[in-house]
Design a protein around this motif. Sequence first.
Motif, mmCIF file in Angstrom:
data_model
loop_
_atom_site.group_PDB
_atom_site.id
_atom_site.type_symbol
_atom_site.label_atom_id
_atom_site.label_comp_id
_atom_site.label_asym_id
_atom_site.label_seq_id
_atom_site.Cartn_x
_atom_site.Cartn_y
_atom_site.Cartn_z
ATOM 1 N N MET A 1 0.839 -1.198 0.000
ATOM 2 C CA MET A 1 0.000 0.000 0.000
ATOM 3 C C MET A 1 0.875 1.249 0.000
ATOM 4 S SD MET A 1 -2.947 1.172 2.735
ATOM 5 C CE MET A 1 -3.831 -0.370 2.564
ATOM 6 N N HIS A 2 0.511 2.248 -0.788
ATOM 7 C CA HIS A 2 1.265 3.496 -0.840
ATOM 8 C C HIS A 2 1.267 4.171 0.535
ATOM 9 C CE1 HIS A 2 2.320 7.636 -2.022
ATOM 10 N NE2 HIS A 2 2.934 7.050 -3.048
ATOM 11 N N HIS A 3 2.409 4.828 0.870
ATOM 12 C CA HIS A 3 2.541 5.425 2.209
ATOM 13 C C HIS A 3 1.449 6.451 2.484
ATOM 14 C CE1 HIS A 3 4.381 6.974 5.839
ATOM 15 N NE2 HIS A 3 4.280 8.194 5.335
ATOM 16 N N THR A 4 1.152 7.323 1.493
ATOM 17 C CA THR A 4 0.131 8.351 1.709
ATOM 18 C C THR A 4 -1.237 7.723 1.940
ATOM 19 O OG1 THR A 4 1.370 9.855 0.276
ATOM 20 C CG2 THR A 4 -0.916 10.426 0.746
ATOM 21 N N THR A 5 -1.541 6.669 1.186
ATOM 22 C CA THR A 5 -2.818 5.975 1.370
ATOM 23 C C THR A 5 -2.914 5.381 2.772
ATOM 24 O OG1 THR A 5 -2.836 5.405 -0.982
ATOM 25 C CG2 THR A 5 -4.318 4.167 0.468
ATOM 26 N N ALA A 6 -1.822 4.737 3.194
ATOM 27 C CA ALA A 6 -1.802 4.151 4.536
ATOM 28 C C ALA A 6 -1.924 5.225 5.612
ATOM 29 C CB ALA A 6 -0.519 3.346 4.734
ATOM 30 N N LEU A 7 -1.270 6.371 5.382
ATOM 31 C CA LEU A 7 -1.345 7.478 6.340
ATOM 32 C C LEU A 7 -2.770 7.969 6.490
ATOM 33 C CD1 LEU A 7 -0.113 9.724 8.123
ATOM 34 C CD2 LEU A 7 0.311 11.029 6.025
ATOM 35 N N PHE A 8 -3.466 8.175 5.355
ATOM 36 C CA PHE A 8 -4.843 8.663 5.400
ATOM 37 C C PHE A 8 -5.750 7.671 6.135
ATOM 38 C CE2 PHE A 8 -4.692 11.617 1.436
ATOM 39 C CZ PHE A 8 -3.967 12.527 2.183
ATOM 40 N N ILE A 9 -5.622 6.399 5.814
ATOM 41 C CA ILE A 9 -6.494 5.400 6.429
ATOM 42 C C ILE A 9 -6.220 5.305 7.930
ATOM 43 C CG2 ILE A 9 -7.034 2.938 6.533
ATOM 44 C CD1 ILE A 9 -6.520 2.838 3.506
ATOM 45 N N GLU A 10 -4.929 5.239 8.283
ATOM 46 C CA GLU A 10 -4.565 5.077 9.685
ATOM 47 C C GLU A 10 -4.942 6.305 10.494
ATOM 48 O OE1 GLU A 10 -0.947 2.584 10.615
ATOM 49 O OE2 GLU A 10 -0.313 4.535 11.385
ATOM 50 N N LEU A 11 -4.636 7.489 9.963
ATOM 51 C CA LEU A 11 -4.949 8.727 10.675
ATOM 52 C C LEU A 11 -6.453 8.942 10.776
ATOM 53 C CD1 LEU A 11 -3.548 11.119 12.038
ATOM 54 C CD2 LEU A 11 -3.605 12.318 9.849
ATOM 55 N N GLY A 12 -7.168 8.616 9.696
ATOM 56 C CA GLY A 12 -8.625 8.731 9.743
ATOM 57 C C GLY A 12 -9.234 7.814 10.783
ATOM 58 N N ALA A 13 -8.704 6.593 10.885
ATOM 59 C CA ALA A 13 -9.202 5.654 11.888
ATOM 60 C C ALA A 13 -8.921 6.159 13.302
ATOM 61 C CB ALA A 13 -8.563 4.288 11.671
ATOM 62 N N VAL A 14 -7.731 6.764 13.491
ATOM 63 C CA VAL A 14 -7.387 7.295 14.814
ATOM 64 C C VAL A 14 -8.350 8.414 15.209
ATOM 65 C CG1 VAL A 14 -5.655 8.622 16.091
ATOM 66 C CG2 VAL A 14 -4.958 6.640 14.747
ATOM 67 N N ILE A 15 -8.568 9.367 14.308
ATOM 68 C CA ILE A 15 -9.428 10.512 14.617
ATOM 69 C C ILE A 15 -10.872 10.071 14.826
ATOM 70 C CG2 ILE A 15 -10.330 12.699 13.723
ATOM 71 C CD1 ILE A 15 -7.637 13.074 12.315
ATOM 72 N N LEU A 16 -11.340 9.156 13.983
ATOM 73 C CA LEU A 16 -12.698 8.638 14.146
ATOM 74 C C LEU A 16 -12.839 7.927 15.487
ATOM 75 C CD1 LEU A 16 -15.527 8.011 13.064
ATOM 76 C CD2 LEU A 16 -14.549 5.988 11.926
ATOM 77 N N GLY A 17 -11.843 7.121 15.834
ATOM 78 C CA GLY A 17 -11.881 6.437 17.122
ATOM 79 C C GLY A 17 -11.899 7.402 18.290
ATOM 80 N N LEU A 18 -11.115 8.489 18.176
ATOM 81 C CA LEU A 18 -11.105 9.493 19.240
ATOM 82 C C LEU A 18 -12.471 10.155 19.384
ATOM 83 C CD1 LEU A 18 -7.647 11.231 18.651
ATOM 84 C CD2 LEU A 18 -8.257 9.568 20.402
ATOM 85 N N GLY A 19 -13.110 10.406 18.258
ATOM 86 C CA GLY A 19 -14.446 10.997 18.309
ATOM 87 C C GLY A 19 -15.439 10.093 19.013
ATOM 88 N N LEU A 20 -15.390 8.802 18.714
ATOM 89 C CA LEU A 20 -16.299 7.858 19.369
ATOM 90 C C LEU A 20 -16.000 7.745 20.857
ATOM 91 C CD1 LEU A 20 -16.356 5.055 16.634
ATOM 92 C CD2 LEU A 20 -18.106 6.788 17.090
ATOM 93 N N LEU A 21 -14.704 7.738 21.213
ATOM 94 C CA LEU A 21 -14.341 7.675 22.630
ATOM 95 C C LEU A 21 -14.796 8.936 23.373
ATOM 96 C CD1 LEU A 21 -10.744 6.146 22.443
ATOM 97 C CD2 LEU A 21 -12.833 5.030 23.239
ATOM 98 N N GLY A 22 -14.635 10.090 22.721
ATOM 99 C CA GLY A 22 -15.098 11.327 23.330
ATOM 100 C C GLY A 22 -16.592 11.335 23.560
ATOM 101 N N ARG A 23 -17.333 10.798 22.604
ATOM 102 C CA ARG A 23 -18.788 10.715 22.762
ATOM 103 C C ARG A 23 -19.158 9.788 23.911
ATOM 104 N NH1 ARG A 23 -22.522 9.714 17.566
ATOM 105 N NH2 ARG A 23 -21.672 11.790 17.171
ATOM 106 N N LEU A 24 -18.456 8.655 24.009
ATOM 107 C CA LEU A 24 -18.705 7.722 25.112
ATOM 108 C C LEU A 24 -18.408 8.378 26.457
ATOM 109 C CD1 LEU A 24 -19.265 4.885 26.265
ATOM 110 C CD2 LEU A 24 -16.854 4.328 25.816
#
Length: 407
Positions: A1-24
């Motif tokens: 997988m291209h580095h930029t693609t992996a960065l977007f997916i990984e970073l997006g998952a981190v931020i989304l996870g933080l949002g869900l944790l904050g809501r909880l």
Amino acid sequence: MHHTTALFIELGAVILGLGLLGRLAGRIGFSPIPLYLLAGLAFGHGGIRPLSASESFVATGADIGVALLLLLLGLEYTGSELAASLRAQYPSGAVDFVLNALPGALAALLLGWGALAAVALAGVTWISSSGVVAKSLGDLGRLGHRETPVIVGVLVIEDLAMAVYLPVLTALLAGLSLSEGGVTLLIALGTVGTVFYVAVRHGHHISRAVSSDNPELLLLVVLGLTLCVAGLTQELHISAAVGAFLIGIALSDEVAEGVRGLLAPLRDLFAAVFFVFFGLSTDPADIPPVLAPALLLAAVTALTKIATGWYAARRAGVGAAGRWRAGGSLVARGEFSIVIAGLAAGTEPRVGPLATAYVLVLVLLGPLAMRWTEPLARRLGHLARARATTPPAAPRASREAEATGTP
């Protein structure tokens, strides 16, 4: 997988996870900080799946998060308010230092970690979490209470004390000589004193210079100025967080209000990244060996913080209920404790896991202490008064004689 693609997916998952944790966290009425730390532990070195593509970005975002946390805290005060608070609260600040720094230092020495770890752990146990306390005061509707300025005064003294403590700690960790450390401390004090003087005397000129009716321009100018000053103070061996805090103090009036609204979402994002990054840099396997000392230290310093707030509020003439509320409000530790542990991690790696466990415990206990310290103290007071006013029970023989009518 291209580095930029992996960065977007990984970073997006981190931020989304933080949002869900904050809501909880919001639903259960707790600060999200412990959940962010746990998420970092789960996906850091030794966790479930280490983050590789986004690690460098998260590290940079963590530094920005610290700067924004302290910038927005500084925006809460004007230079004159800060000076008045310091004059009124400095005895309470001294008591705060003695009661809360000494347990951390003694714990490190008893564990056999040496003097350097003692200096670092003293800072970890000393400083309350301004972010957690400020958010909890708003959530509980206590911003207008009489004890709130006392709480803020103690927090401000702690934050300013960091301008001296952090350069000293940095110099010690870097192995500088006594003369080099002295020069570093003098530079730190001179820089802080100069910026503080400018904030008190000429803050309105700075506000006028950066002011703009265009929100985009205001955001760019203030954010750029903050990062530049943070970088310069870091170069002078002063914490970047302290530089950002002083910039916040220098801005006032309508500018501060506008900047606060523009930068609050950015602060929340990067502050979450900061707590995740600290969790990422801590191996979960290092925590169980220090869990018992962390729990004991948390119990001791929760009580010493309550005593600190009670004393500070008593000096200000606040009533008994407000004294207990002030004490409970100062229990939580957070951002600065993590910053100190992060600085010490390279030289004293044992401090990091203990600080992580310690902050996890007190950032959970802090909101509870704010809610229940004063009602618990009031209930205990009622019980004590009830016992004092209840007549002692008559001896059994006397009661039997009264019942039978015998003399």
